[in-house]
Motif scaffolding. Structure first.
Motif, short mmCIF file in Angstrom:
data_model
loop_
_atom_site.label_atom_id
_atom_site.label_comp_id
_atom_site.label_asym_id
_atom_site.label_seq_id
_atom_site.Cartn_x
_atom_site.Cartn_y
_atom_site.Cartn_z
N ARG B 67 0.81 -1.22 0.00
CA ARG B 67 0.00 0.00 0.00
C ARG B 67 0.85 1.26 0.00
O ARG B 67 0.37 2.33 -0.37
CB ARG B 67 -0.96 -0.01 1.20
CG ARG B 67 -2.07 -1.07 1.07
CD ARG B 67 -2.70 -1.41 2.41
NE ARG B 67 -3.22 -0.23 3.08
CZ ARG B 67 -4.44 0.26 2.85
NH1 ARG B 67 -5.25 -0.36 2.03
NH2 ARG B 67 -4.86 1.33 3.47
N ASN B 70 1.64 2.84 -3.71
CA ASN B 70 0.81 3.88 -4.33
C ASN B 70 0.29 4.87 -3.28
O ASN B 70 -0.71 5.53 -3.48
CB ASN B 70 -0.32 3.28 -5.17
CG ASN B 70 -1.38 2.62 -4.34
OD1 ASN B 70 -1.22 2.49 -3.13
ND2 ASN B 70 -2.47 2.23 -4.97
N LEU B 72 -1.20 4.69 -0.48
CA LEU B 72 -2.38 4.54 0.38
C LEU B 72 -1.92 4.58 1.83
O LEU B 72 -2.69 4.92 2.73
CB LEU B 72 -3.12 3.23 0.08
CG LEU B 72 -3.93 3.21 -1.21
CD1 LEU B 72 -4.65 1.88 -1.37
CD2 LEU B 72 -4.93 4.35 -1.26
N ASP B 95 -1.88 11.64 -7.89
CA ASP B 95 -2.98 11.08 -8.68
C ASP B 95 -2.48 10.57 -10.03
O ASP B 95 -2.96 9.56 -10.55
CB ASP B 95 -4.07 12.13 -8.88
CG ASP B 95 -4.79 12.44 -7.57
OD1 ASP B 95 -4.74 11.58 -6.67
OD2 ASP B 95 -5.38 13.52 -7.45
N ARG B 98 -0.67 7.33 -9.58
CA ARG B 98 -1.59 6.23 -9.29
C ARG B 98 -2.27 5.68 -10.53
O ARG B 98 -2.65 4.52 -10.58
CB ARG B 98 -2.65 6.69 -8.29
CG ARG B 98 -2.12 6.72 -6.87
CD ARG B 98 -3.15 7.30 -5.95
NE ARG B 98 -2.77 7.20 -4.55
CZ ARG B 98 -3.17 8.03 -3.62
NH1 ARG B 98 -3.98 9.03 -3.93
NH2 ARG B 98 -2.79 7.87 -2.37
N THR B 99 -2.45 6.54 -11.56
CA THR B 99 -3.07 6.01 -12.78
C THR B 99 -2.18 4.98 -13.44
O THR B 99 -2.65 4.15 -14.21
CB THR B 99 -3.37 7.13 -13.81
OG1 THR B 99 -2.13 7.74 -14.17
CG2 THR B 99 -4.30 8.17 -13.24
N MET B 103 -4.35 -1.28 -8.72
CA MET B 103 -4.36 -1.89 -7.38
C MET B 103 -5.60 -2.75 -7.25
O MET B 103 -6.71 -2.33 -7.58
CB MET B 103 -4.36 -0.79 -6.32
CG MET B 103 -4.53 -1.28 -4.90
SD MET B 103 -2.95 -1.19 -4.03
CE MET B 103 -3.36 -1.98 -2.48
N LEU B 122 -15.63 4.93 -15.02
CA LEU B 122 -15.59 6.15 -14.20
C LEU B 122 -14.24 6.86 -14.26
O LEU B 122 -14.15 8.02 -14.67
CB LEU B 122 -15.95 5.81 -12.74
CG LEU B 122 -15.90 7.00 -11.79
CD1 LEU B 122 -17.02 7.99 -12.09
CD2 LEU B 122 -15.98 6.56 -10.33
N ALA B 123 -13.18 6.16 -13.83
CA ALA B 123 -11.88 6.83 -13.75
C ALA B 123 -11.31 7.11 -15.13
O ALA B 123 -10.60 8.11 -15.33
CB ALA B 123 -10.90 6.00 -12.92
N ARG B 126 -13.14 10.35 -15.90
CA ARG B 126 -12.92 11.48 -14.98
C ARG B 126 -11.45 11.78 -14.78
O ARG B 126 -11.10 12.88 -14.36
CB ARG B 126 -13.56 11.19 -13.62
CG ARG B 126 -15.05 10.95 -13.67
CD ARG B 126 -15.79 12.21 -14.02
NE ARG B 126 -17.17 11.91 -14.38
CZ ARG B 126 -18.01 12.81 -14.87
NH1 ARG B 126 -17.60 14.05 -15.07
NH2 ARG B 126 -19.23 12.46 -15.17
N VAL B 127 -10.58 10.80 -14.98
CA VAL B 127 -9.16 11.04 -14.73
C VAL B 127 -8.38 11.13 -16.05
O VAL B 127 -7.62 12.07 -16.27
CB VAL B 127 -8.55 9.93 -13.83
CG1 VAL B 127 -7.08 10.19 -13.61
CG2 VAL B 127 -9.29 9.87 -12.51
N SER B 172 -8.90 -1.93 -13.01
CA SER B 172 -7.53 -1.43 -12.94
C SER B 172 -6.87 -1.43 -14.32
O SER B 172 -6.21 -0.47 -14.70
CB SER B 172 -6.70 -2.27 -11.98
OG SER B 172 -7.07 -2.00 -10.66
N MET B 175 -7.25 1.43 -16.93
CA MET B 175 -6.45 2.66 -16.84
C MET B 175 -5.12 2.49 -17.56
O MET B 175 -4.27 3.38 -17.52
CB MET B 175 -6.20 3.02 -15.37
CG MET B 175 -7.46 3.24 -14.55
SD MET B 175 -8.46 4.61 -15.14
CE MET B 175 -7.50 6.00 -14.53
#
Lengths: 263, 262
Positions: B67, B70, B72, B95, B98-99, B103, B122-123, B126-127, B172, B175
């Motif tokens: 963890r 990335n 966390l 951020d 992390r892309t 994970m 979603l990501a 949005r990312v 995951s 991405m």
């Protein structure tokens, strides 16, 4: 001779019913129903109230409720997020706000917004005087809802935030796309309950004063009581409140049962 | 920045990832929760394309280590380089890092209010700023890869644990990460569902994905892993070829642990 235990219990229950019905009968029979009907149940007066009691009074009550609910939801969400913020001053402000407006009687807050705000800032809010009073109701609703929303946000498992963040979503995006939608779903029953409370609290808006077109149910009924020297309209208003609140509380109960099942 | 790194391998670091840098480079990593030190100085390097399995008794710090990669978990001290980027540098956009790191969690952590397709898109939207069409296309490719092409409209609650975990892997992958972290991905599954998830992970490994896997699946570690790391009490006890480590462990602590789990 000893009675059987179940027989004795049955007899006891019958005695309780008899006593209950007797008390009820005494109360009902000792009231002067003719006089009561004369003051509170006059059909001619009741008929005169239509359609205004629906098109103006009930409509305004519902509009004010929806406005203060939606406003309270926005204010409450902002306060909940501030209360959960890692930035100290935000937390302190939200805590002070919530404590202040939950601790004050809603009537006083509405009064304060209706009279103190225009004087302090020299502004007249739209739909005066009720607009300013409505703002007070929004502020009160926001304080109550903030705590509910905060609980909802905290009920979303931490793993949801971690999954979202690990996909590269920012804290803000995580809150709006992942946490809030789930948190709000959890708090639908208490929010519906809040809606019912707000519906009743719109009756406090009378303190802000009103014009003919901004009267809600209670103000309408009070004014009609004065002009007709008769309480019939108060009874009508009471029945109209129940007509909205009882179905709504059934909805809350249904939603709560459904939530309980889906867990 | 460079002086501070003289103790370890002085890989030059910057904000932009470098292709020639190892996928993950951890140097003298410490992590404490209050008075309790969970990681007591971990150093290890994961090369691009390598599959590293991490085993060890519970409480040994495996998950905390994973963890940390990335962020966390925020390390107490030490250095973590991801593709040559020092992720603890305050200048670095976490951020964005992390892309590039997928994970997968023990508890799947799918978003229950969205369909499978929604979870995957979603990501991306949005990312990464992908359009809906593109995101859905990528999502469908990855769903097909994990064998769940027919479940895109389902909600997570209607999937079995094994299916949920495969969706989480597909989420995951959508991405397009350079590496994947797996935190006990099969520990919450019924035994008969473990195989499907491991199969997907095996496929990924064969495609050359860089993977760091905290697991109790010794079979997977032996057959798929390029390296096996045994952790105990916040330290790396043994680090080597999985077949060798499992067949003749050098350290007494490794022997003790393996005698219990094998």
């Amino acid at each position: 001779m000893a009675m059987r235990r179940t027989t004795r219990r049955k007899l006891g229950r019958v005695a309780m019913y008899v006593l209950f019905v007797a008390v009820l009968a005494v109360v009902v029979l000792s009231a002067d129903w003719d006089r009561f009907a004369q003051y509170f149940l006059r059909w001619d007066i009741a008929r005169e109230q239509f359609p205004q009691i629906i098109t103006v009074a009930l409509r305004n009550t519902l509009v004010f409720t929806v406005v203060s609910f939606v406003g309270g939801l926005v204010v409450g969400t902002v306060m909940a997020l501030m209360k959960l913020s890692s930035i100290g001053p935000y937390r302190w402000f939200a805590t002070a706000y919530i404590e202040l407006f939950r601790g004050l009687p809603a009537l006083l807050t509405i009064f304060a917004f209706a009279y103190m705000l225009p004087i302090a800032f020299g502004v007249r809010l739209p739909f005066a005087p009720v607009g300013a009073g409505l703002l007070g109701l929004v502020v009160v609703a926001g304080a109550y809802m903030a705590e509910v929303i905060r609980a909802g946000i905290q009920a979303v498992p931490k793993g949801q935030t971690e999954a979202s963040r690990s996909l590269g979503m920012s804290p803000m995006k995580t809150m709006f796309f992942v946490v809030l939608p789930q948190g709000l779903r959890i708090i639908i029953p208490p929010l519906t309950n809040e809606f019912v409370l707000l519906l009743k609290d719109t009756s406090l808006l009378f303190i802000a004063g009103s014009t003919i077109i901004t009267k809600e149910l209670t103000t309408f009924a009070r004014d009609a009581t004065t002009t007709t020297s008769n309480g019939t309209v108060l009874v009508m208003a009471a029945m109209l409140y129940l007509l909205v609140t009882i179905p709504l509380t059934r909805v809350v109960a249904y939603l709560e049962r459904r939530m309980a099942r889906s867990r | 920045m460079t002086e501070a790194r003289m103790t370890g391998d002085p890989t030059p670091s910057g904000i932009e990832p470098r292709a020639d840098a190892p996928a993950i480079e951890i140097i003298d990593l410490h992590k404490s929760f209050g008075d309790h030190e969970v990681l007591k100085g971990i150093s290890l390097t994961v090369q691009t394309g390598e599959v590293v399995c991490v085993i060890g008794p519970s409480g040994s710090g495996k998950s905390t280590l994973l963890r940390s990669v990335n962020l966390l978990e925020e390390p107490t001290s030490g250095t973590i380089l991801v593709e040559g980027v020092d992720i603890l540098d305050p200048e670095v956009d976490v951020d964005r890092i992390r892309t590039r790191i997928g994970m997968v969690f023990q508890q799947f952590n799918l978003f229950p209010h969205m369909t499978v397709l929604g979870n995957l898109c979603l990501a991306q939207q949005r990312v990464l700023g992908r359009g809906r069409k593109e995101a859905e296309q990528v999502a469908r490719e990855n769903l097909a890869k994990v064998g769940l092409a027919d479940r895109e409209g389902a909600y997570p609650a209607h999937l079995s644990g094994g299916q949920q975990q495969r969706v989480a892997i597909a989420r995951s992958l959508s991405m397009n990460p350079d590496m994947m972290l797996f935190d006990e991905p099969t520990s919450a599954l019924d035994p008969e569902l473990v195989g499907d998830v491991l199969e997907v992970m095996r496929t990924l490994a064969n495609e050359g994905m860089t993977m760091m896997v905290v697991t109790h699946e010794m079979g997977f570690a032996r057959e798929v892993g390029d390296r096996l790391i045994l952790m105990d009490d916040g330290l790396v006890v043994e680090d080597g070829d999985p077949r060798e480590v499992l067949a003749n462990p050098q350290e007494p602590r490794t022997q003790a642990f393996l005698s219990k789990v094998l």
